[in-house]
Design a protein around this motif. Structure first.
Motif, mmCIF file in Angstrom:
data_model
loop_
_atom_site.group_PDB
_atom_site.id
_atom_site.type_symbol
_atom_site.label_atom_id
_atom_site.label_comp_id
_atom_site.label_asym_id
_atom_site.label_seq_id
_atom_site.Cartn_x
_atom_site.Cartn_y
_atom_site.Cartn_z
ATOM 1 N N TRP A 256 -39.162 21.625 -128.892
ATOM 2 C CA TRP A 256 -38.116 21.679 -129.933
ATOM 3 C C TRP A 256 -38.102 23.059 -130.608
ATOM 4 O O TRP A 256 -37.046 23.648 -130.831
ATOM 5 C CB TRP A 256 -38.342 20.582 -130.971
ATOM 6 C CG TRP A 256 -37.300 20.595 -132.046
ATOM 7 C CD1 TRP A 256 -37.326 21.286 -133.223
ATOM 8 C CD2 TRP A 256 -36.039 19.921 -132.020
ATOM 9 N NE1 TRP A 256 -36.181 21.084 -133.932
ATOM 10 C CE2 TRP A 256 -35.368 20.249 -133.224
ATOM 11 C CE3 TRP A 256 -35.417 19.073 -131.114
ATOM 12 C CZ2 TRP A 256 -34.104 19.750 -133.525
ATOM 13 C CZ3 TRP A 256 -34.154 18.570 -131.419
ATOM 14 C CH2 TRP A 256 -33.509 18.907 -132.610
ATOM 15 N N ARG A 257 -39.278 23.565 -130.954
ATOM 16 C CA ARG A 257 -39.367 24.863 -131.639
ATOM 17 C C ARG A 257 -38.878 25.998 -130.746
ATOM 18 O O ARG A 257 -38.289 26.965 -131.224
ATOM 19 C CB ARG A 257 -40.811 25.101 -132.073
ATOM 20 C CG ARG A 257 -41.259 24.182 -133.197
ATOM 21 C CD ARG A 257 -42.770 24.149 -133.336
ATOM 22 N NE ARG A 257 -43.200 23.184 -134.341
ATOM 23 C CZ ARG A 257 -44.376 22.552 -134.307
ATOM 24 N NH1 ARG A 257 -45.232 22.793 -133.314
ATOM 25 N NH2 ARG A 257 -44.687 21.688 -135.254
ATOM 26 N N THR A 258 -39.123 25.872 -129.446
ATOM 27 C CA THR A 258 -38.629 26.879 -128.508
ATOM 28 C C THR A 258 -37.100 26.890 -128.475
ATOM 29 O O THR A 258 -36.473 27.958 -128.432
ATOM 30 C CB THR A 258 -39.169 26.602 -127.091
ATOM 31 O OG1 THR A 258 -40.591 26.701 -127.110
ATOM 32 C CG2 THR A 258 -38.619 27.596 -126.078
ATOM 33 N N ARG A 259 -36.537 25.700 -128.528
ATOM 34 C CA ARG A 259 -35.078 25.593 -128.463
ATOM 35 C C ARG A 259 -34.410 26.021 -129.771
ATOM 36 O O ARG A 259 -33.318 26.587 -129.760
ATOM 37 C CB ARG A 259 -34.665 24.160 -128.144
ATOM 38 C CG ARG A 259 -35.051 23.663 -126.765
ATOM 39 C CD ARG A 259 -34.484 22.262 -126.545
ATOM 40 N NE ARG A 259 -34.952 21.662 -125.310
ATOM 41 C CZ ARG A 259 -34.523 20.478 -124.847
ATOM 42 N NH1 ARG A 259 -33.604 19.794 -125.528
ATOM 43 N NH2 ARG A 259 -35.004 19.987 -123.713
ATOM 44 N N HIS A 260 -35.047 25.726 -130.891
ATOM 45 C CA HIS A 260 -34.351 25.879 -132.183
ATOM 46 C C HIS A 260 -35.022 26.837 -133.169
ATOM 47 O O HIS A 260 -34.449 27.132 -134.211
ATOM 48 C CB HIS A 260 -34.212 24.506 -132.854
ATOM 49 C CG HIS A 260 -33.417 23.541 -132.034
ATOM 50 N ND1 HIS A 260 -32.052 23.556 -131.972
ATOM 51 C CD2 HIS A 260 -33.820 22.531 -131.217
ATOM 52 C CE1 HIS A 260 -31.632 22.585 -131.158
ATOM 53 N NE2 HIS A 260 -32.682 21.959 -130.682
ATOM 54 N N ASP A 261 -36.230 27.269 -132.863
ATOM 55 C CA ASP A 261 -36.959 28.151 -133.778
ATOM 56 C C ASP A 261 -37.027 27.545 -135.175
ATOM 57 O O ASP A 261 -36.911 28.219 -136.187
ATOM 58 C CB ASP A 261 -36.294 29.528 -133.830
ATOM 59 C CG ASP A 261 -37.204 30.563 -134.478
ATOM 60 O OD1 ASP A 261 -38.438 30.392 -134.393
ATOM 61 O OD2 ASP A 261 -36.684 31.526 -135.064
ATOM 62 N N SER A 262 -37.200 26.214 -135.205
ATOM 63 C CA SER A 262 -37.289 25.492 -136.484
ATOM 64 C C SER A 262 -37.990 24.160 -136.245
ATOM 65 O O SER A 262 -38.221 23.757 -135.096
ATOM 66 C CB SER A 262 -35.903 25.256 -137.065
ATOM 67 O OG SER A 262 -35.151 24.390 -136.208
ATOM 68 N N GLU A 263 -38.311 23.476 -137.348
ATOM 69 C CA GLU A 263 -38.940 22.162 -137.247
ATOM 70 C C GLU A 263 -37.862 21.084 -137.118
ATOM 71 O O GLU A 263 -36.777 21.206 -137.704
ATOM 72 C CB GLU A 263 -39.795 21.888 -138.488
ATOM 73 C CG GLU A 263 -40.995 22.812 -138.623
ATOM 74 C CD GLU A 263 -41.923 22.703 -137.441
ATOM 75 O OE1 GLU A 263 -42.352 21.583 -137.107
ATOM 76 O OE2 GLU A 263 -42.218 23.752 -136.826
ATOM 77 N N PRO A 264 -38.152 20.015 -136.370
ATOM 78 C CA PRO A 264 -37.172 18.927 -136.265
ATOM 79 C C PRO A 264 -37.074 18.157 -137.571
ATOM 80 O O PRO A 264 -38.034 18.080 -138.340
ATOM 81 C CB PRO A 264 -37.756 18.046 -135.153
ATOM 82 C CG PRO A 264 -39.218 18.295 -135.217
ATOM 83 C CD PRO A 264 -39.358 19.739 -135.591
#
Length: 267
Positions: A256-264
């Protein structure tokens, strides 16, 4: 006097079955087997209790195979021995359940055969169609036994079959439905089983862009949190399933962090 002794022994065995199930949940498989070995067909007067004991011993042997496979041990001598012992116990239990028309026991043993045949597939000892055949047997008799736990069990077994058939959307649907049934009827053990399959499936299919969408990935992370919370409530930090759940969750969160550079955003 003998009849009274037998009744006491049967009740003691039923208590042992409950304790053995607790050992199993804690992955204390040897303790469960040692406990079950204290009882046998010569001392148990109730045939249903005896065959439930036989099935539960088979479940422990199956769990030992699954545990070994988790660590990469597939077709070792000990693993094959445990696999064939589980199969033998299941076959004997199936014969009794069919003759006695014990619907609950039939549903449980059919489910065990689904799992065992899924294991057999990975060990090159069985086929997907064999596992699917047992899942279909569950569907035939389940309408006559409308118990929430059995409905979840049915969904879990079909999910396993769908995973082998690479029908991941169908598996996901079954598991989400099973999870909600467990939540509704306060059956956290079953709900957690659904969560574990979901997170495992997502980890294995993380590069499948058609299945591992952001929406599905986020859902899987949320189910992973549920599983971790459940195992932590057991109070055993060394629990293998807890560590497994955390390891899978770390993988999903990293994706998830790789895709969005943020926390879910977790609810």
């Amino acid at each position: 006097m003998r009849q009274k002794e037998n009744a006491v022994y049967d009740e003691a065995c039923r208590s042992a079955l409950r304790l053995g199930a607790m050992y199993r949940e804690m992955t204390r498989f040897k303790d469960a087997i040692d406990l079950y070995d204290e009882f046998n067909d010569k001392t148990l007067s109730n045939r249903q209790t005896y065959f439930r004991l036989l099935m539960n011993k088979g479940i422990i042997y199956k769990n030992m195979v699954q545990n070994a496979m988790f660590y990469g041990e597939i077709k070792s001598e000990s693993n094959l021995t445990n696999y064939f012992q589980a199969k033998k116990n299941y076959e004997e239990t199936l014969g009794y359940a069919q003759n006695a028309d014990d619907v609950k026991l039939l549903l449980e043993i059919y489910a065990e055969f689904v799992e065992l045949d899924c294991i057999a597939y990975y060990m090159d000892l069985g086929t997907i169609s064999e596992a699917e055949r047992w899942a279909k047997e569950i569907d035939i008799i389940l309408p006559g036994y409308k118990v929430p736990g059995m409905r979840i069990l049915r969904n879990l077994m079909w999910a396993r079959v769908f995973i082998l058939k690479c029908e991941l959307d169908n598996a996901f649907r079954c598991l989400k439905e099973g999870f909600e049934i467990g939540r509704k009827f306060s059956l956290p053990f079953y709900s957690t089983d659904c969560c574990n399959l979901i997170t495992g499936m997502m980890c294995n299919a993380i590069r499948d862009t058609a299945f591992a969408t952001d929406e599905n990935l986020l859902e899987a992370i949320r189910y992973g949190n549920y599983a971790i919370s459940y195992y932590r409530q057991l109070g055993v930090e060394s629990h293998r399933y807890l560590h497994d759940s955390i390891e899978k969750q770390d993988k999903l969160l990293a994706e998830w962090r790789t895709r969005h550079d943020s926390e879910p955003e977790l609810i």
